[in-house]
Enzyme design. Structure first.
Site, PDB file in Angstrom:
ATOM      1  N   ILE A 184       0.789  -1.162   0.032  1.00 16.68           N
ATOM      2  CA  ILE A 184      -0.250  -0.075  -0.140  1.00 16.68           C
ATOM      3  C   ILE A 184       0.764   1.283  -0.061  1.00 16.68           C
ATOM      4  CG2 ILE A 184      -1.910   1.305   1.042  1.00 16.68           C
ATOM      5  CD1 ILE A 184      -2.806  -1.377   2.405  1.00 16.68           C
ATOM      6  N   ARG A 204       9.616  -0.648   9.125  1.00 14.80           N
ATOM      7  CA  ARG A 204       9.591  -1.192  10.167  1.00 14.80           C
ATOM      8  C   ARG A 204      11.011  -1.899  10.574  1.00 14.80           C
ATOM      9  NH1 ARG A 204       5.533  -5.088  11.143  1.00 14.80           N
ATOM     10  NH2 ARG A 204       5.383  -5.295   8.997  1.00 14.80           N
ATOM     11  N   THR A 256      -4.648   6.064   7.114  1.00 15.69           N
ATOM     12  CA  THR A 256      -5.712   4.965   6.532  1.00 15.69           C
ATOM     13  C   THR A 256      -4.879   3.723   6.908  1.00 15.69           C
ATOM     14  OG1 THR A 256      -4.114   4.997   4.445  1.00 15.69           O
ATOM     15  CG2 THR A 256      -6.203   6.276   4.271  1.00 15.69           C
ATOM     16  N   ARG A 274      -4.018   2.448  10.921  1.00 16.75           N
ATOM     17  CA  ARG A 274      -4.783   1.841  12.219  1.00 16.75           C
ATOM     18  C   ARG A 274      -4.608   3.167  13.179  1.00 16.75           C
ATOM     19  NH1 ARG A 274      -6.909  -1.209   9.639  1.00 16.75           N
ATOM     20  NH2 ARG A 274      -7.137  -3.300   9.974  1.00 16.75           N
ATOM     21  N   GLU A 298     -12.141   3.251  17.384  1.00 10.75           N
ATOM     22  CA  GLU A 298     -13.339   3.305  16.313  1.00 10.75           C
ATOM     23  C   GLU A 298     -14.320   2.223  16.719  1.00 10.75           C
ATOM     24  OE1 GLU A 298     -10.620   3.018  12.627  1.00 10.75           O
ATOM     25  OE2 GLU A 298     -12.073   1.340  12.207  1.00 10.75           O
ATOM     26  N   HIS A 345     -13.506   4.822   7.979  1.00 12.40           N
ATOM     27  CA  HIS A 345     -12.624   3.692   7.540  1.00 12.40           C
ATOM     28  C   HIS A 345     -13.220   3.037   6.258  1.00 12.40           C
ATOM     29  CE1 HIS A 345      -9.911   0.216   9.722  1.00 12.40           C
ATOM     30  NE2 HIS A 345      -9.729   0.251   8.245  1.00 12.40           N
TER      31      HIS A 345
HETATM   32  C1  DGY Z   1      -7.940  -3.638   6.283  1.00 13.99           C
HETATM   33  O1  DGY Z   1      -8.499  -4.618   5.660  1.00 13.99           O
HETATM   34  O2  DGY Z   1      -7.320  -4.024   7.376  1.00 13.99           O
HETATM   35  C2  DGY Z   1      -8.208  -2.026   6.279  1.00 13.99           C
HETATM   36  O3  DGY Z   1      -7.958  -1.669   7.108  1.00 13.99           O
HETATM   37  C3  DGY Z   1      -9.503  -2.071   5.544  1.00 13.99           C
HETATM   38  O4  DGY Z   1      -9.662  -0.728   5.116  1.00 13.99           O
END
Ligand code: DGY
Length: 312
Positions: A154, A174, A234, A236, A265, A283
């Site tokens: 991503i 990381r 986007t 966590r 959340e 989310h």
């Molecule tokens: C996941 O699949 O972990 C993502 O957060 C979805 O948006």
């Protein structure tokens, strides 16, 4: 006897139903409902959502459990060590949500830096006075450095997008590796965290939530960013220290924040609701029809393979 699959949702698309035809003992019951709770001891496979944390107590109650499937790429809501200790594999949905999540990060980037929510609210209010030279001025992006936390699929997909806007991607990973990251049309440097933070006008989070990344972006880290920097999350909620981010937004050190995920959340710290220069989404990272169907298929193939591997 067919494996007993206990899912909290029918998911999107046909895949779970088809899995249920191959392995007929499929029960769909809301998470922690009495039906779910009473089916747990017989369940051989659990299918859960990212919002449904499984505990060690659940594992102890699920004496026949052979596999856990989560309808997400993230696995931070599962008891990873306890699963490993019990030899229970986890099936998740990597790769198929990469492009959708990177798209949403790009949407947040443009929404925050070009003040789309404020602009839309102005038009909808019916009070727009008309074009003005200094109205809702935002931040230009070309030439700026975009720090990307996480050099996985991503993060690299987001790098392709910001590169196409004329930005310079810069990665941190990381494992603390140096060298370069190939992201398709280009390569970008990997930098230590503090160096990346000092250079980033935009900072976008694309790493998993683990013990090592929880509050990775605390007050000290956020203070390393240049004044006016914009943060996008986007990934966590727990990776960003929201208290620190709110305070630094208030002080003007942060120029804007775009959030798709939150520490607690679906609860959202009420201070975000009134915070200026923010865009808040519920989310939506993987929320396209194609992606959610692909996630269902991948998850169900993975579960069927686990049943094939361990036998009926
Ligand atoms: C996941 O699949 O972990 C993502 O957060 C979805 O948006």
């Amino acid at each position: 006897m067919s494996p007993r699959i206990l899912s909290t949702s029918p998911l999107v698309g046909q895949a779970l139903g088809e899995l249920g035809e191959a392995f007929p003992d499929l029960l769909i019951a809301p998470f922690r409902s009495p039906a779910w709770q009473s089916a747990l001891p017989l369940a051989e496979a659990l299918v859960v959502l990212l919002s449904e944390p499984i505990t060690e107590t659940d594992l102890a109650a699920a004496g026949r459990l052979r596999v856990i499937g989560t309808y997400s790429v993230g696995i931070n809501h599962l008891p990873l060590q306890a699963c490993a200790d019990r030899g229970i594999p986890i099936v998740n949905t990597p790769d198929v949500l990469t492009e959708a999540t990177a798209d949403l990060s790009l949407a947040l980037l443009l929404a925050v830096t070009r003040r789309l929510s404020e602009g839309e609210a102005l038009v909808r209010s019916g009070t727009w006075p008309g074009w003005a030279p200094d109205q809702l001025l935002g931040m230009g992006l070309a030439g700026r450095t975009c720090g990307i936390l996480g050099a996985g699929a991503i993060g690299r997909a987001f790098a392709r997008r910001v590169w196409s806007l004329g930005m310079k991607p810069l990665f941190w990973d990381r494992e603390g590796r140096g060298g370069h990251v190939e992201f398709g049309p280009g390569t970008a440097e990997r930098a230590p965290l503090n160096s990346l933070l000092r250079r980033s006008s935009i900072l976008s989070l694309h790493c998993p939530l683990t013990a090592a990344t929880r509050h990775l972006l605390d007050r000290d880290a956020l203070l390393e960013l240049p004044t006016g920097a914009v943060i996008l999350n986007t990934a966590r909620g727990g990776i960003l220290d929201e208290n620190a981010a709110l305070a630094l937004l208030e002080s003007g050190h942060l120029g804007g924040v775009g959030l798709d995920v939150y520490a607690g959340e679906p609860a959202v710290d009420p201070r975000w609701i009134t915070a200026p220069r923010t865009v808040l989404l519920p989310h939506l990272g993987s929320a396209t029809v194609e992606t959610r169907e692909a996630m269902s298929r991948l998850l169900c193939v993975g579960l069927a393979q686990e049943f094939g591997r361990t036998g009926r």
